[in-house]
Scaffold this active site. Sequence first.
Site, short mmCIF file in Angstrom:
data_model
loop_
_atom_site.label_atom_id
_atom_site.label_comp_id
_atom_site.label_asym_id
_atom_site.label_seq_id
_atom_site.Cartn_x
_atom_site.Cartn_y
_atom_site.Cartn_z
N ASP A 21 -11.23 2.43 3.97
CA ASP A 21 -11.54 1.00 3.89
C ASP A 21 -13.04 0.77 3.75
OD1 ASP A 21 -9.40 -0.78 3.82
OD2 ASP A 21 -9.00 -0.60 5.97
N LYS A 49 0.84 -1.21 0.00
CA LYS A 49 0.00 0.00 0.00
C LYS A 49 0.88 1.25 0.00
CE LYS A 49 -3.71 -2.45 2.34
NZ LYS A 49 -4.38 -2.77 3.63
N GLN A 53 -4.89 -1.83 9.77
CA GLN A 53 -4.73 -3.17 9.19
C GLN A 53 -5.36 -4.23 10.10
OE1 GLN A 53 -3.22 -3.65 6.08
NE2 GLN A 53 -3.87 -5.78 6.24
#
Length: 279
Positions: free
Chosen positions: A111, A44, A88
């Site tokens: 997200d 990322k 994460q």
Amino acid sequence: MDGKALAERVRAEVAEEVRELGELGLATVLVGADPASDIYIRRKHEAAGEVGIATRDSRLPSETSEDELLELVAELNGDDAIDGILVQLPLPDHIDEARIIRAVEPIKDVDGFHPFNAGHLYLGNPTHVPATPLGVVTLLEEYDVELQGANAVVVGRSNIVGKPMAMMLLHAHATVTICHSRTRDLAEHTRRADVLVVAVGRYGVVGPGDVKAGAAVIDVGMNRTDEGLRGDVDPAAAEVAELITPVPGGVGPMTIATLLRNTVRAARYRRNLLAFPGG
Ligand code: NAP
């Protein structure tokens, strides 16, 4: 379906948009030292760096308390240089994942996991949408896969892939079936699918005999095996399907590219170039 090639094009578009918008910031948070998570975070950061998005990489030890993590999230929420925040997953067992997800400002939740954003997707007014299923929709559009009236079968019902995928297919007017570990006869459902999305995490859960001739098959699975990275679908299914995503080179690159796109979207929301619905 070549996810790698399409992802490259999406990333080039994103780079152009970043140039127009100016400084953009993406923060990632990793708790603990899970090797798979470490790889995802590094990818990322690399991808963000390539399109000119500034990144902040916060790494906390696995014994970090929930309160300490909430403090960091609050700091990132309040940091004007940060447009998007990615925590994460999975988090260590002693941390309440849902609580952390709820702590991220919805406008920075690139997200799309916050209940505010999940709710908007459910209602058919999408805001931030999870990158994996959104990337799948981009692939289906690119290959002109007809969704209206199609039988779409989604295998897997996680909050990050299966459920939002099913919602997006429903909003695109497909007739959607969601299968999971308690589904009685999985193959009976998958064989009827014009569009089949498999997001389970088990290699070979769908074999060539489980796919309808001419179907479009999206393999979300990422399984590390002795033979390397494999999806959930037996590659022999390519002989039956009209379109299929390879692993690697299908959904994976699209997820990363879509995450960058989501960061641009967050920047637009935050600069009032796009209306973010009030809470
Ligand atoms: P998850 O949270 O573990 O969910 C897996 C789903 O599969 C669950 O809903 C489970 O059912 C269902 N399932 C398990 N065994 C099954 C079976 N035998 N038959 C039918 N359904 C079954 O996983 P996830 O986070 O959604 O991820 C799924 C896969 O996609 C993993 O391999 C992951 O690594 C991969 N992934 C890839 C990307 C990418 O960018 N390419 C992104 C995200 C995830 P229950 O709900 O009943 O337990």
